[in-house]
Write an enzyme that holds these catalytic residues in place. Structure first.
Site, PDB file in Angstrom:
ATOM      1  N   LYS A   1      95.472  14.374-108.779  1.00 61.04           N
ATOM      2  CA  LYS A   1      95.529  13.929-110.181  1.00 61.04           C
ATOM      3  C   LYS A   1      95.326  12.415-110.277  1.00 61.04           C
ATOM      4  O   LYS A   1      94.720  11.910-111.217  1.00 61.04           O
ATOM      5  CB  LYS A   1      96.891  14.329-110.765  1.00 61.04           C
TER       6      LYS A   1
ATOM      7  N   LYS B   1      60.379  18.253 -93.493  1.00 65.92           N
ATOM      8  CA  LYS B   1      60.099  17.861 -94.880  1.00 65.92           C
ATOM      9  C   LYS B   1      59.161  18.889 -95.514  1.00 65.92           C
ATOM     10  O   LYS B   1      58.324  19.486 -94.824  1.00 65.92           O
ATOM     11  CB  LYS B   1      59.439  16.481 -94.935  1.00 65.92           C
TER      12      LYS B   1
ATOM     13  N   LYS C   1      66.380  18.121 -87.529  1.00 65.51           N
ATOM     14  CA  LYS C   1      67.301  18.780 -88.446  1.00 65.51           C
ATOM     15  C   LYS C   1      66.516  19.406 -89.587  1.00 65.51           C
ATOM     16  O   LYS C   1      65.503  18.876 -90.031  1.00 65.51           O
ATOM     17  CB  LYS C   1      68.357  17.803 -88.970  1.00 65.51           C
ATOM     18  N   ASP C   2      67.019  20.545 -90.055  1.00 65.06           N
ATOM     19  CA  ASP C   2      66.477  21.139 -91.270  1.00 65.06           C
ATOM     20  C   ASP C   2      66.656  20.162 -92.414  1.00 65.06           C
ATOM     21  O   ASP C   2      67.583  19.343 -92.413  1.00 65.06           O
ATOM     22  CB  ASP C   2      67.280  22.400 -91.638  1.00 65.06           C
ATOM     23  N   ASP C   3      65.815  20.308 -93.434  1.00 62.44           N
ATOM     24  CA  ASP C   3      66.092  19.591 -94.670  1.00 62.44           C
ATOM     25  C   ASP C   3      67.343  20.238 -95.266  1.00 62.44           C
ATOM     26  O   ASP C   3      67.494  21.465 -95.233  1.00 62.44           O
ATOM     27  CB  ASP C   3      64.901  19.735 -95.623  1.00 62.44           C
TER      28      ASP C   3
ATOM     29  N   HIS D   1      75.956  16.541 -93.105  1.00 64.08           N
ATOM     30  CA  HIS D   1      75.081  15.874 -94.079  1.00 64.08           C
ATOM     31  C   HIS D   1      75.938  15.307 -95.212  1.00 64.08           C
ATOM     32  O   HIS D   1      76.918  15.920 -95.618  1.00 64.08           O
ATOM     33  CB  HIS D   1      74.038  16.858 -94.631  1.00 64.08           C
TER      34      HIS D   1
ATOM     35  N   GLY E   1      64.968   6.741 -95.682  1.00 62.23           N
ATOM     36  CA  GLY E   1      63.932   5.706 -95.790  1.00 62.23           C
ATOM     37  C   GLY E   1      63.746   4.911 -94.512  1.00 62.23           C
ATOM     38  O   GLY E   1      63.245   3.781 -94.536  1.00 62.23           O
TER      39      GLY E   1
ATOM     40  N   GLY F   1      62.658  11.120 -91.834  1.00 63.24           N
ATOM     41  CA  GLY F   1      61.817  12.224 -92.304  1.00 63.24           C
ATOM     42  C   GLY F   1      60.446  11.677 -92.642  1.00 63.24           C
ATOM     43  O   GLY F   1      59.500  11.760 -91.848  1.00 63.24           O
ATOM     44  N   GLY F   2      60.367  11.027 -93.815  1.00 61.30           N
ATOM     45  CA  GLY F   2      59.096  10.434 -94.256  1.00 61.30           C
ATOM     46  C   GLY F   2      58.540   9.439 -93.246  1.00 61.30           C
ATOM     47  O   GLY F   2      57.321   9.333 -93.080  1.00 61.30           O
TER      48      GLY F   2
HETATM   49  C1  1AE Z   1      71.213  10.248 -96.089  1.00 62.52           C
HETATM   50  C2  1AE Z   1      70.512  11.547 -95.755  1.00 62.52           C
HETATM   51  C3  1AE Z   1      69.069  11.368 -95.419  1.00 62.52           C
HETATM   52  C4  1AE Z   1      68.299  12.661 -95.443  1.00 62.52           C
HETATM   53  O1  1AE Z   1      68.855  13.721 -95.372  1.00 62.52           O
HETATM   54  C5  1AE Z   1      66.872  12.639 -95.549  1.00 62.52           C
HETATM   55  O2  1AE Z   1      66.293  13.810 -95.775  1.00 62.52           O
HETATM   56  C6  1AE Z   1      66.115  11.512 -95.395  1.00 62.52           C
HETATM   57  O3  1AE Z   1      64.782  11.586 -95.469  1.00 62.52           O
HETATM   58  P1  1AE Z   1      63.838  10.324 -95.323  1.00 62.52           P
HETATM   59  O4  1AE Z   1      63.962   9.794 -93.931  1.00 62.52           O
HETATM   60  O5  1AE Z   1      64.277   9.303 -96.338  1.00 62.52           O
HETATM   61  O6  1AE Z   1      62.457  10.828 -95.603  1.00 62.52           O
END
Ligand code: 1AE
Length: 437
Positions: free
Chosen positions: A97, A146, A172-174, A263, A362, A384-385
C-alpha cells in the site's frame, strides 16, 4: 528476533519525516500502537516495525532542481515474524500500500539472514555459465533473435545458424516470441539446437540457447521441462510479468538444470522515476539474484534505452558482490538493539552465487570499450540490431563484436584493430554505427 530492512526516499516540502517514519513502521506492522493497552503492547512488541534512521535532506538554496527538493531517507526494520519467507510477502509488507502513498520510493532492501537462507539463489551463476561454455578469459557475447514472429522453423533455423557461426556464446529468443503454432517451444529447441551443433562443428565453440519460457504460470515448470527434454540448455524468462516468486520456484526446481536469463520487460514501469517505484538495483539487482537469475538483462547507459551509469553500476554490484553481509543482510537484531534506534550485529553470510550482468539495448561494436571499462571481463555483451543489422550479414555482425571484444580486452584501440586486414567486419561496423571509445 530478526528483521528485514527497507530504505525509502520520501519527498515532501513540509512533512514531519520522523512522524511519517513512525506512521509507516507502525501502520505496516501492528496498525496502531499508542492506543494499545500496556498488556497488549507486550504481546504485540514482536510484531512492531522499528524506525532505524531518518536522514533529512533540506533543499540547497539556489541549487539545481533535484537538489532543491526536500526529502528524507528513512530506514525501517520489519520483523520476519510478520511475513512468510517469500518475496511477494516481503514486497507487499514493505511496499504494498505504501507504494501508492505519495512521493515515496523503495531504494534499498536488506534481508535477514533467516529470510535469505530460504533462497538458494542462482543455480549456476556467473561461474557456472562460464563453465558450461568453457570460456573463462573474456566477456561473453549474446545475440538476440529479431523479427521472428510469423516465421516458420526454417526461417528460425537460418537466423539461428547465422548468429551461431558468427561466434556468439549465447543466443536468446526475442522476449516477444510466445508459444505459437509456427515455432512451438519443443520444435523450436530441436531445430535451433541442430543449427547450434552444425555451427559448433565449424567453429568449435559451445553455445547456450535461451528459449523464451512462456504460457500460463501453472504450466511454466512443465513447459520448461519439455524444452529441456527437447535439448534446451538455457531459458529466457520475463520475470516481472510473472513475479519474482515464479522465477524463484523455477530456479529452485531440481529438474530445471539449465541457466535462466531474466529479461527486464516491464521494468520501465517500475524503476525510472526519482519519486516513485523501486530502485533499479533492488528490482534488477538484489531481487533478481535472490530469486535465482543466472543472467540479468537491463538497459545500459550507452545504447537506445538508457539507464544512468550509476544505476547500472549499482545493479552490477548487487549481482556480483560477494560482500553479502554488508550489502544484503540486515544487521539489525532486536535482541541486541539498544532502545529503538537499532544496533548492528554480525550475521552469517548466505552463499548466493553471483549473476551475470547483461547491459543491453541498442548495443553495437563501437560501444564495447565503454562496456568493458565499466563492467570489466565479467559481463555479457548483448545485441540484436547490432548483430543482424551488420551490412555484411548476421554472422559478420557476430564477428565484428568478437573482434571488438578481443581488441578492448587487450586495451587495443578499436580504430587500430579495425585497420587490420582480418578485421573487416569490425571496420564495417564502426563505419555504420560509429566508435564511442
Ligand atoms: C533491455 C533488453 C534488450 C532486449 O531485449 C533487446 O531485444 C534488445 O535489442 P537490440 O539490441 O536493441 O536490438
Amino acid at each position: 528476533m530478526s528483521y528485514c530492512i527497507a530504505t525509502y526516499r520520501c519527498f515532501d516540502g513540509k512533512a514531519d519525516f520522523h512522524k511519517k517514519a513512525q506512521s509507516i513502521a507502525v501502520g505496516l506492522t501492528v496498525g496502531s500502537w499508542t492506543e494499545l493497552p500496556e498488556a497488549k503492547k507486550a504481546e504485540m512488541e514482536k510484531h512492531l516495525g522499528r524506525v532505524l534512521s531518518v536522514d533529512i535532506h533540506e533543499p540547497a538554496a539556489g541549487g539545481d532542481s533535484s537538489a532543491s527538493e526536500r526529502y528524507a531517507d528513512i530506514r525501517i526494520a520489519y520483523p520476519d515474524v510478520n511475513f512468510s519467507a517469500d518475496i511477494p510477502a516481503l514486497l507487499v509488507t514493505v511496499f504494498g500500500k505504501l507504494s501508492m502513498d505519495g512521493r515515496i520510493r523503495l531504494i534499498d532492501l536488506h534481508f535477514s539472514a533467516a529470510f535469505m537462507s530460504r533462497f538458494p539463489g542462482p543455480k549456476f551463476g556467473l561461474n557456472g555459465v562460464r563453465e558450461r561454455l568453457g570460456v573463462h578469459d573474456r566477456p561473453l557475447l549474446m545475440s538476440i533473435f529479431k523479427s521472428v514472429i510469423g516465421h516458420d522453423l526454417s526461417g528460425l533455423r537460418e537466423q539461428f545458424y547465422g548468429q551461431a557461426v558468427g561466434g556468439v556464446d549465447l543466443i536468446k529468443d526475442d522476449e516477444i516470441l510466445f508459444e505459437n503454432p509456427l515455432t512451438p517451444i519443443g520444435k523450436r529447441v530441436e531445430t535451433c539446437m541442430q543449427a547450434a551443433e552444425q555451427a559448433q562443428r565449424e567453429t568449435g565453440q559451445k553455445l547456450l540457447y535461451a528459449v523464451n519460457l512462456t504460457g500460463p504460470t501453472s504450466k511454466l515448470a512443465a513447459n520448461a521441462k519439455q524444452a529441456i527434454e527437447a535439448g534446451a540448455n538455457a531459458l529466457l524468462f520475463n520475470v516481472l510479468a510473472y513475479g519474482f516468486d515464479v522465477l524463484h520456484e523455477l530456479s529452485a526446481d531440481p529438474d530445471i538444470r539449465v541457466p535462466i536469463a531474466a529479461h527486464p520487460a516491464l521494468a520501465g514501469a517500475i524503476y525510472p522515476s526519482p519519486h516513485y517505484g523501486i530502485g533499479a538495483s533492488v528490482l534488477l539487482g538484489k531481487l533478481m539474484r535472490l530469486a535465482g537469475a543466472d543472467l540479468v538483462l537491463f538497459p545500459s547507459p550507452y545504447g537506445s534505452v538508457v539507464m544512468p551509469r550509476e544505476e547500472n553500476m549499482a545493479i552490477q554490484h548487487a549481482l556480483t558482490t560477494t560482500e553479502l553481509t554488508v550489502d544484503y543482510i540486515s544487521r539489525y537484531d532486536s535482541d541486541n538493539a539498544t532502545g529503538r534506534s537499532g544496533a548492528a550485529t554480525e550475521q552469517p553470510a548466505a552463499g548466493l552465487k553471483t549473476s551475470f550482468p547483461v547491459p543491453s539495448a541498442g548495443i553495437h561494436p563501437g560501444l564495447v570499450p565503454l562496456i568493458l571499462r565499466d563492467f570489466g571481463q565479467d559481463v555479457v555483451v548483448n545485441a540484436g540490431g547490432g548483430i543482424h543489422g551488420h551490412p555484411m550479414g548476421t554472422a559478420a555482425g557476430g564477428r565484428a563484436f568478437r573482434q571488438a571484444i578481443q581488441a578492448a580486452s587487450q586495451s587495443v584501440k578499436l580504430a587500430d584493430a579495425a585497420a587490420q586486414a582480418d578485421n573487416l567486419e569490425l571496420k564495417t561496423a564502426l563505419e555504420l554505427w560509429g566508435n564511442r571509445e
